[in-house]
Design an enzyme around this catalytic site. Structure first.
Site, PDB file in Angstrom:
ATOM      1  N   SER A  61       0.791  -1.235   0.000  1.00 51.66           N
ATOM      2  CA  SER A  61       0.000   0.000   0.000  1.00 51.66           C
ATOM      3  C   SER A  61       0.821   1.281   0.000  1.00 51.66           C
ATOM      4  O   SER A  61       0.260   2.359  -0.220  1.00 51.66           O
ATOM      5  CB  SER A  61      -0.928   0.022   1.207  1.00 51.66           C
ATOM      6  OG  SER A  61      -2.084  -0.690   0.919  1.00 51.66           O
ATOM      7  N   LYS A  64       0.531   3.380  -2.904  1.00 48.86           N
ATOM      8  CA  LYS A  64      -0.625   4.274  -3.088  1.00 48.86           C
ATOM      9  C   LYS A  64      -0.205   5.738  -3.072  1.00 48.86           C
ATOM     10  O   LYS A  64      -0.851   6.587  -3.691  1.00 48.86           O
ATOM     11  CB  LYS A  64      -1.672   4.002  -1.997  1.00 48.86           C
ATOM     12  CG  LYS A  64      -2.348   2.634  -2.168  1.00 48.86           C
ATOM     13  CD  LYS A  64      -3.160   2.234  -0.958  1.00 48.86           C
ATOM     14  CE  LYS A  64      -3.854   0.893  -1.183  1.00 48.86           C
ATOM     15  NZ  LYS A  64      -4.448   0.328   0.030  1.00 48.86           N
ATOM     16  N   TYR A 188      -2.527  -2.259 -10.669  1.00 51.73           N
ATOM     17  CA  TYR A 188      -2.583  -2.112  -9.205  1.00 51.73           C
ATOM     18  C   TYR A 188      -1.856  -3.277  -8.517  1.00 51.73           C
ATOM     19  O   TYR A 188      -1.058  -3.070  -7.600  1.00 51.73           O
ATOM     20  CB  TYR A 188      -4.053  -2.013  -8.755  1.00 51.73           C
ATOM     21  CG  TYR A 188      -4.223  -2.072  -7.257  1.00 51.73           C
ATOM     22  CD1 TYR A 188      -3.933  -0.964  -6.461  1.00 51.73           C
ATOM     23  CD2 TYR A 188      -4.643  -3.240  -6.619  1.00 51.73           C
ATOM     24  CE1 TYR A 188      -4.057  -1.019  -5.074  1.00 51.73           C
ATOM     25  CE2 TYR A 188      -4.781  -3.301  -5.244  1.00 51.73           C
ATOM     26  CZ  TYR A 188      -4.480  -2.195  -4.481  1.00 51.73           C
ATOM     27  OH  TYR A 188      -4.596  -2.260  -3.105  1.00 51.73           O
ATOM     28  N   TYR A 240      -4.433   3.734   7.660  1.00 52.75           N
ATOM     29  CA  TYR A 240      -5.805   3.193   7.604  1.00 52.75           C
ATOM     30  C   TYR A 240      -6.636   3.687   8.778  1.00 52.75           C
ATOM     31  O   TYR A 240      -6.532   4.850   9.165  1.00 52.75           O
ATOM     32  CB  TYR A 240      -5.790   1.654   7.571  1.00 52.75           C
ATOM     33  CG  TYR A 240      -4.737   1.045   6.705  1.00 52.75           C
ATOM     34  CD1 TYR A 240      -4.697   1.295   5.343  1.00 52.75           C
ATOM     35  CD2 TYR A 240      -3.777   0.207   7.239  1.00 52.75           C
ATOM     36  CE1 TYR A 240      -3.727   0.712   4.550  1.00 52.75           C
ATOM     37  CE2 TYR A 240      -2.800  -0.372   6.443  1.00 52.75           C
ATOM     38  CZ  TYR A 240      -2.785  -0.110   5.099  1.00 52.75           C
ATOM     39  OH  TYR A 240      -1.835  -0.678   4.315  1.00 52.75           O
ATOM     40  N   VAL A 258       0.982  -3.882   3.710  1.00 54.63           N
ATOM     41  CA  VAL A 258       0.886  -5.211   4.322  1.00 54.63           C
ATOM     42  C   VAL A 258       2.132  -6.075   4.084  1.00 54.63           C
ATOM     43  O   VAL A 258       2.239  -7.163   4.633  1.00 54.63           O
ATOM     44  CB  VAL A 258      -0.387  -5.994   3.911  1.00 54.63           C
ATOM     45  CG1 VAL A 258      -1.640  -5.333   4.441  1.00 54.63           C
ATOM     46  CG2 VAL A 258      -0.461  -6.196   2.411  1.00 54.63           C
TER      47      VAL A 258
HETATM   48  N1  LIG Z   1      -2.822  -2.599   2.856  1.00 47.44           N
HETATM   49  C1  LIG Z   1      -2.154  -3.046   1.839  1.00 47.44           C
HETATM   50  O1  LIG Z   1      -0.934  -2.985   1.773  1.00 47.44           O
HETATM   51  C2  LIG Z   1      -3.006  -3.695   0.801  1.00 47.44           C
HETATM   52  C3  LIG Z   1      -2.344  -3.912  -0.528  1.00 47.44           C
HETATM   53  C4  LIG Z   1      -2.663  -5.247  -1.105  1.00 47.44           C
HETATM   54  N2  LIG Z   1      -1.994  -5.384  -2.367  1.00 47.44           N
HETATM   55  C5  LIG Z   1      -4.159  -5.409  -1.293  1.00 47.44           C
HETATM   56  O2  LIG Z   1      -4.658  -4.944  -2.267  1.00 47.44           O
HETATM   57  O3  LIG Z   1      -4.827  -6.023  -0.498  1.00 47.44           O
END
Ligand SMILES: NC(=O)CC[C@H](N)C(=O)O
Length: 304
Positions: A61, A64, A188, A240, A258
């Site tokens: 993430s 992002k 993505y 988050y 994650v």
């Molecule tokens: N929180 C994350 O890092 C989520 C990214 C992960 N690739 C997902 O889409 O679930």
């Protein structure tokens, strides 16, 4: 400084027990929770590091932030935020259900999966070109041309990312996505699978901390505005549904993934990269949070 970083790692090592390596993306389950690394890059070009700072992991993430950066450069602020909101949410990063509420017209913010799928869709480029541009930007701002994506993690995400797929089609039906949903999701999944280490993250953080100085062109936005959007959104949404508590306890605009990474941005001062793959219930690195808390206290970095 290197000694202080090592001491902070050791002080927080026991937090591994409070977390669990992500395995909902099967390939991530192979990470060793004891691998912990930290790196600080200041704006004078000094790099301080300790532990497994050169252990590679997937950016997840944290990509992002780069997706948002490029979407803003390509489209400008107004066009991006027509399709994604600015506001934090108390829902988890992979929330989906609110998109179906009658008064909800777009994802809450660009740091949850649905919002990031929107920013990826807004990055210019056909097919592979979209991903190539994201990868090129990461290589440039991390000053590391060897950065690439991990094919195994990418395939693992692609074959299990059904909820992200559901969000993509949901948002297509809401009129938020132009173009082919599968190819946007493909980009993505690939951007999430880009491999970095704590040093790369600290350098990306330092680039943002330095007002995003150093790109050849900024397209539809100026770099001061670009920086304040990135830093503002990271402070309010980057961790988050733990973002407010994190702001109180750490007070450093940050983004987690994650894969176990956390990237911190201390404007005009430094970038921070932390790695610790055991995650807490919100999907943030449990050791990473402890390390960021201690770093913030020791170096007096809490903005608030
Ligand atoms: N929180 C994350 O890092 C989520 C990214 C992960 N690739 C997902 O889409 O679930």
């Amino acid at each position: 400084m290197d000694n202080l970083l090592m001491e902070i790692i050791e002080r927080n090592r026991n937090l591994v027990r409070n977390g669990k390596v992500a395995d909902y993306i099967p390939a991530l389950g192979k990470a060793n929770p004891e691998d912990i690394g930290v790196c600080v890059a200041d704006l004078e070009g000094n790099i301080y590091k300790a532990g497994k700072y050169n252990k590679k992991f997937t950016i997840q993430s944290i990509s992002k932030v780069i997706g948002l950066m490029l979407a803003l450069i390509d489209n400008g602020q107004d066009r991006v935020f027509e399709k994604v909101g600015y506001e934090g949410t108390d829902e988890p990063f992979n929330t989906l259900y609110k998109l179906d509420l009658p008064h909800v017209f777009k994802p809450a913010n660009p740091m949850i999966n649905s919002g990031a799928i929107i920013t990826t869709s807004l990055v210019k480029g056909n097919g592979e070109e979209k991903f190539e541009r994201i990868l090129a930007l990461i290589r440039k701002i991390a000053d590391n041309p060897s950065i690439d994506y991990n094919h195994e993690v990418y395939m693992s995400e692609k074959s299990t990312g059904h909820k992200n797929r559901a969000m993509g089609y949901m948002m297509k039906s809401m009129g938020l996505i132009n173009g082919d949903v599968e190819s946007i999701l493909d980009c993505y999944f690939k951007q999430c699978s880009i491999e970095v280490d704590a040093v790369d993250l600290s350098k990306i953080g330092a680039f943002i901390a330095n007002n995003c100085k150093g790109l050849d062109a900024y397209g539809k936005i100026d770099r001061e505005k670009l920086t304040s959007i990135l830093v503002g959104i990271m402070s309010t949404c980057g961790m988050y549904n733990f973002s407010s508590r994190y702001a109180v306890e750490v007070g450093i605009p940050s983004k987690s993934g994650v894969g176990g990474g956390i990237m911190g941005v201390v404007k005009s001062k430094m970038g921070i990269g932390v790695y610790g793959p055991a995650l807490d219930e919100n999907g943030n690195s449990s050791v990473g949070y402890g390390i960021m808390k201690d770093l913030s206290r020791e170096l007096k970095l809490n903005l608030f």
